[in-house]
Design an enzyme around this catalytic site. Structure first.
Site, PDB file in Angstrom:
ATOM      1  N   ALA A 151       2.122  -0.061   8.994  1.00 33.18           N
ATOM      2  CA  ALA A 151       1.550  -1.231   9.671  1.00 33.18           C
ATOM      3  C   ALA A 151       0.961  -2.220   8.671  1.00 33.18           C
ATOM      4  O   ALA A 151       1.187  -3.442   8.775  1.00 33.18           O
ATOM      5  CB  ALA A 151       0.483  -0.787  10.681  1.00 33.18           C
ATOM      6  N   GLU A 152       0.211  -1.738   7.696  1.00 31.43           N
ATOM      7  CA  GLU A 152      -0.379  -2.651   6.717  1.00 31.43           C
ATOM      8  C   GLU A 152       0.697  -3.317   5.868  1.00 31.43           C
ATOM      9  O   GLU A 152       0.593  -4.495   5.538  1.00 31.43           O
ATOM     10  CB  GLU A 152      -1.388  -1.943   5.820  1.00 31.43           C
ATOM     11  CG  GLU A 152      -2.046  -2.918   4.868  1.00 31.43           C
ATOM     12  CD  GLU A 152      -3.404  -2.497   4.360  1.00 31.43           C
ATOM     13  OE1 GLU A 152      -3.956  -3.245   3.543  1.00 31.43           O
ATOM     14  OE2 GLU A 152      -3.920  -1.437   4.777  1.00 31.43           O
ATOM     15  N   SER A 153       1.749  -2.587   5.548  1.00 26.86           N
ATOM     16  CA  SER A 153       2.836  -3.152   4.750  1.00 26.86           C
ATOM     17  C   SER A 153       3.529  -4.293   5.485  1.00 26.86           C
ATOM     18  O   SER A 153       3.710  -5.387   4.936  1.00 26.86           O
ATOM     19  CB  SER A 153       3.858  -2.066   4.400  1.00 26.86           C
ATOM     20  OG  SER A 153       3.275  -1.075   3.601  1.00 26.86           O
TER      21      SER A 153
END
Length: 140
Positions: free
Chosen positions: A62-64
């Site tokens: 998700a952060e990527s």
């Protein structure tokens, strides 16, 4: 700034070389006017000891994808992007296949951005709901 889908995906995937994204085999797979989608295979490398997808791997996916989405929409010649906060609500477990994370903007400001990231499985079941805030700051 008009970018082709192919160019955006190639640039994002090239940036993944020799990083956590390459280790987790995260791949950017779709791009549109207000979203970016990535996928990650679910196998033993991203499992918890009991054989299901690890929440930390989901958060990394998700952060990527959220950070890359912000990169696409800011001038990275002048600005750098950093994550400020991520939250993840895990709703369902996955043992195999792929998970897909689609990042869409809730707020696209000059300095701060807020993204909604929905993680689904191969059958489009909702696995996790994440929120990522990012900040874009001037390069010195």
């Amino acid at each position: 700034m008009e970018l082709s889908k192919k160019a955006v995906l190639e640039k994002a995937n090239l940036a993944c070389k020799n990083t956590l994204m390459e280790t987790l085999r995260i791949e950017m797979v779709d791009f549109g006017e207000d979203y970016l989608t990535a996928r990650m295979p679910v196998d033993s490398r991203v499992h918890q000891p009991d054989g299901v997808l690890h929440g930390g791997a989901t958060a990394a996916l998700a952060e990527s994808v959220g950070s890359f989405a912000t990169h696409v929409f800011v001038d990275t010649e002048k600005l750098f992007v950093r994550g400020l906060e991520i939250t993840a609500n895990h709703l369902k477990s996955v043992k195999s296949g792929f998970v897909y994370a689609k990042a869409t903007f809730l707020h696209k400001g000059r300095t701060t951005q807020l993204l909604d990231i929905k993680v689904t499985d191969d059958d489009d079941n909702l696995i996790s709901v994440c929120r990522l805030s990012t900040i874009s700051l001037p390069k010195r």
